[in-house]
Design an enzyme around this catalytic site. Sequence first.
Site: not given
Length: 400
Positions: A209-210
Amino acid sequence: MVLKGKKILLGISGSIAAYKIPILVRLLMKEGADVQVIMTPAARDFVTPLTLSTLSKRPVFTEPFNPVDGSWNSHVDMGNWADLMLIAPASATTLAKMANGIADNLLITTYLAAVCPVFFAPAMDLDMFQHPATQRNIQTLQSYGNHLIAPRDGELASGLCGAGRLEEPDAIVGVIRKFFEVPQSLAGKKVLITAGPTVEPIDPVRFISNHSSGKMGYALAAEAVKRGAEVVLISGPVALEVPKGLTLRKVTSAQDMLQACTEEFESSHVVVMAAAVADYRPDKAETSKIKKTGHKPVLQLTENPDIIKTLASMRLAGQFIVGFALETDDEVQNAMKKIDSKGLDAIVLNSLNDRGAGFGTDTNKVTMIHRSGSSLITKLESKEVIASRVFDFIQESFDL
Ligand code: C5P
């Protein structure tokens, strides 16, 4: 309740009209505003700090620090905190100090430090008000972008009759309310907004993810609601309060987000893609937790669909599609390239080079670029203010 939660700095200076300010505080509090009172030393001769602190439920400040415990009443913090500063009554001296930057009390230092809109409501005797010095100071303040709440004609404390009477508290509240009222300029339009990160599973416990917090997308969604739009917010996993008055569709992966966006797209007039979509996902999400093997594991990745590009390729006449871009170098050029390659109408560029902008922060600074090449750079402001600038830009560019 337009004023609910609005942070108002109320500066009181030394004029007999200060006796009306407790009523003004009461009215603002009844509307749900958060009121911080600052008084000049002279104002304390006309109305007591105790009355004002009781009504505003906050301590009232006159001095830059408390002489007993040395605690600091920071004019800079207050100036940054406020959504609006109101100086009422503004005496002739206070007007002169504001106009000339004479920062010899907490009210004026806070005024100079304030980054929010400033309103001032003069009150004084007729001849003082009409004096060219006062009139020139008022004009100077207006030339700084400060908003005048003009005094009324009427009976004055001196016994004279004429201009100089402080505007009535309910009318002052009316002016402030009107300032915050947002026209329902997007009524009848459907706005589709994406926000937050996407999460791409590796196995049942791990993912790619980020750092996207979703704050910018949520602020955009709240702004579109304020402007009267029907809003669908498609959000990756975030820990944010959901704005009222919209439809939220929670998604996890880029593929889920694409599916939800495709379902909502045809009926949308404006699409704003603020989500940080993961460019890649693991080839295959394992159904059981991957065990340690002692070898270097290899994760095969597949490119995710480009959601905004897919939507743009299906666009119908009259739809406006706005992307976001986060760049570190050749920012404007790269953002322009994205407008072309993805088929967008405009792009909002965040720069990681700007302090206080981008991931996780409550503030942002953006460059909004139209496909024609015209652009607009904002200051560093709260994400709420940036959201309103983005919609102003969209609506002006596309005559919405
Ligand atoms: O290519 P880049 O990720 O910089 O483009 C950013 C813009 O494209 C954003 O509006 C983002 O929401 C969108 N995007 C997308 N699908 C992807 C990647 C980005 O819609 N797979």
